[in-house]
Design an enzyme around this catalytic site. Structure first.
Site, PDB file in Angstrom:
ATOM      1  N   ASP A  10       0.874  -1.176   0.000  1.00  0.00           N
ATOM      2  CA  ASP A  10       0.000   0.000   0.000  1.00  0.00           C
ATOM      3  C   ASP A  10       0.911   1.226   0.000  1.00  0.00           C
ATOM      4  O   ASP A  10       2.128   1.108   0.195  1.00  0.00           O
ATOM      5  CB  ASP A  10      -0.868  -0.007   1.277  1.00  0.00           C
ATOM      6  CG  ASP A  10      -1.784   1.207   1.384  1.00  0.00           C
ATOM      7  OD1 ASP A  10      -2.401   1.588   0.376  1.00  0.00           O
ATOM      8  OD2 ASP A  10      -1.885   1.784   2.482  1.00  0.00           O
ATOM      9  N   SER A  11       0.308   2.381  -0.190  1.00  0.00           N
ATOM     10  CA  SER A  11       1.088   3.613  -0.110  1.00  0.00           C
ATOM     11  C   SER A  11       1.482   3.920   1.341  1.00  0.00           C
ATOM     12  O   SER A  11       2.376   4.729   1.568  1.00  0.00           O
ATOM     13  CB  SER A  11       0.261   4.768  -0.668  1.00  0.00           C
ATOM     14  OG  SER A  11      -0.986   4.814  -0.004  1.00  0.00           O
ATOM     15  N   CYS A  73      -4.300  -1.570  -1.901  1.00  0.00           N
ATOM     16  CA  CYS A  73      -4.494  -0.137  -2.104  1.00  0.00           C
ATOM     17  C   CYS A  73      -5.425   0.038  -3.297  1.00  0.00           C
ATOM     18  O   CYS A  73      -5.134  -0.447  -4.397  1.00  0.00           O
ATOM     19  CB  CYS A  73      -3.148   0.524  -2.369  1.00  0.00           C
ATOM     20  SG  CYS A  73      -3.288   2.278  -2.742  1.00  0.00           S
ATOM     21  N   GLU A 150      -3.433   8.900   8.640  1.00  0.00           N
ATOM     22  CA  GLU A 150      -1.987   8.676   8.781  1.00  0.00           C
ATOM     23  C   GLU A 150      -1.434   9.458   9.985  1.00  0.00           C
ATOM     24  O   GLU A 150      -0.440   9.078  10.581  1.00  0.00           O
ATOM     25  CB  GLU A 150      -1.233   9.075   7.504  1.00  0.00           C
ATOM     26  CG  GLU A 150      -1.463   8.145   6.321  1.00  0.00           C
ATOM     27  CD  GLU A 150      -0.564   6.891   6.293  1.00  0.00           C
ATOM     28  OE1 GLU A 150       0.576   6.947   6.781  1.00  0.00           O
ATOM     29  OE2 GLU A 150      -1.026   5.858   5.772  1.00  0.00           O
ATOM     30  N   CYS A 182     -11.068   2.733   0.111  1.00  0.00           N
ATOM     31  CA  CYS A 182      -9.680   3.094   0.434  1.00  0.00           C
ATOM     32  C   CYS A 182      -9.334   2.263   1.656  1.00  0.00           C
ATOM     33  O   CYS A 182     -10.121   2.205   2.614  1.00  0.00           O
ATOM     34  CB  CYS A 182      -9.598   4.588   0.739  1.00  0.00           C
ATOM     35  SG  CYS A 182      -8.002   5.088   1.408  1.00  0.00           S
ATOM     36  N   HIS A 184      -7.520   2.700   4.040  1.00  0.00           N
ATOM     37  CA  HIS A 184      -7.401   3.422   5.310  1.00  0.00           C
ATOM     38  C   HIS A 184      -8.749   3.517   6.042  1.00  0.00           C
ATOM     39  O   HIS A 184      -8.786   3.648   7.259  1.00  0.00           O
ATOM     40  CB  HIS A 184      -6.909   4.853   5.065  1.00  0.00           C
ATOM     41  CG  HIS A 184      -5.451   4.961   4.760  1.00  0.00           C
ATOM     42  ND1 HIS A 184      -4.903   4.503   3.591  1.00  0.00           N
ATOM     43  CD2 HIS A 184      -4.425   5.467   5.484  1.00  0.00           C
ATOM     44  CE1 HIS A 184      -3.602   4.749   3.603  1.00  0.00           C
ATOM     45  NE2 HIS A 184      -3.283   5.330   4.742  1.00  0.00           N
TER      46      HIS A 184
HETATM   47  N1  DGL Z   1      -4.849   3.299   0.984  1.00  0.00           N
HETATM   48  C1  DGL Z   1      -4.937   3.848  -0.318  1.00  0.00           C
HETATM   49  C2  DGL Z   1      -6.179   3.332  -1.043  1.00  0.00           C
HETATM   50  O1  DGL Z   1      -6.711   2.280  -0.720  1.00  0.00           O
HETATM   51  C3  DGL Z   1      -4.909   5.349  -0.440  1.00  0.00           C
HETATM   52  C4  DGL Z   1      -3.876   6.126   0.272  1.00  0.00           C
HETATM   53  C5  DGL Z   1      -3.238   7.210  -0.553  1.00  0.00           C
HETATM   54  O2  DGL Z   1      -3.881   8.186  -0.962  1.00  0.00           O
HETATM   55  O3  DGL Z   1      -2.052   7.045  -0.762  1.00  0.00           O
HETATM   56  O4  DGL Z   1      -6.624   3.953  -1.972  1.00  0.00           O
END
Ligand code: DGL
Length: 264
Positions: A10-11, A73, A150, A182, A184
């Site tokens: 993931d990012s 992600c 985050e 997402c 997150h």
């Molecule tokens: N966790 C990432 C997703 O599922 C997004 C986070 C980011 O913007 O880097 O899209």
């Protein structure tokens, strides 16, 4: 039996919501997690940059000889799936969007919240319509949520105010379910639920993603079923105390083996 690790990336920390599910359902598997926290958020970046970051990460995982790659992600799936698939070679690739879309099959009216890049790509609308073109899909980008999460802001009045504003998009849309598009967002599920009410089902794509991981490992005889001491290794691209602090909230267990790496 195959003792190689499953690679998950993931990012940032969001992909740990998928890791948690894999740890619970596949307790014998080794996992290598990669979180590009030096360059997060991806969701506000261009398609070419996200593709570049995704290729660097996939090369990193392939070099570590993983047996499957999970794109934990939505943003990377939405804009760089083909790149990941191509660089993975023969390694199976599992993504969150096609799996999130599967969970929408039984509804007629669905909402999707996600990053700018995911919403702009139309990846969810396309994936849901591939399953059933009659499902009405309403989308809303929520770019401020990832930076807040985050930062560890997961229960806060400021978060609620921003959420209320974003979720206004669904007033009068009469949706039956909403995809947390997402990785997150499961961390702020309770706040979303409070605002959307109990009648709207919140879909976390991690659950179906994890079931697909199980199926793919089985189909390819890649399971590691008799391992009682699974190894979890976490690689991040910047020093961060938050990664561990928030990561432990996701995983509900202490995190060890966190290593700083550079992939540029
Ligand atoms: N966790 C990432 C997703 O599922 C997004 C986070 C980011 O913007 O880097 O899209």
């Amino acid at each position: 039996m195959n003792n190689k690790a499953i690679g998950v990336f993931d990012s940032g920390i969001g992909g740990l919501s998928v890791v948690k599910c894999i740890m619970d359902k596949l307790p014998h598997e080794n996992i290598i997690y990669f979180g590009d926290i030096a360059r997060i958020p991806y969701g506000t970046k261009s398609v070419s940059l996200i593709n570049k970051f995704a290729s660097q990460t996939v090369k990193f995982l392939v070099e570590r000889n993983v047996k499957a790659i999970v794109i934990a992600c939505n943003t990377i799936t939405a804009v760089a799936y083909d790149t990941v698939k191509q660089l993975a070679g023969g390694i199976p690739v599992i993504d969150v969007i096609s799996n999130g879309a599967k969970a929408c099959a039984k509804y007629n009216r669905v909402g999707v919240i996600a990053t700018n890049a995911t919403i702009k790509s139309n990846a969810y609308v396309n994936a849901i319509h591939k399953i059933n073109p009659d499902i009405e899909v309403f989308s809303q980008a929520c770019p401020l949520l990832v930076p807040l999460i985050e930062e560890g802001i997961i229960t806060h009045n400021a978060l609620d105010l921003i959420l209320v504003d974003y979720l206004k998009a669904f007033t009068d849309k009469n949706i039956q379910a909403m995809v947390l598009g997402c990785t997150h967002y499961p961390l702020i599920k309770e706040s979303i639920k409070r605002i959307m009410g109990n009648d709207v089902v919140l879909i976390d794509p991690a659950n179906n993603t994890c079931s697909t991981v199980i199926d793919i490992l089985q189909e390819n005889s890649l399971q590691h079923s008799d391992n009682n001491n699974p190894q979890y290794n976490f690689f991040i691209t910047d020093v961060s105390t938050k990664f561990q602090q928030i990561g432990e909230l996701f995983l509900n267990t202490p995190m060890q083996n966190i290593e700083l790496v550079s992939i540029e």
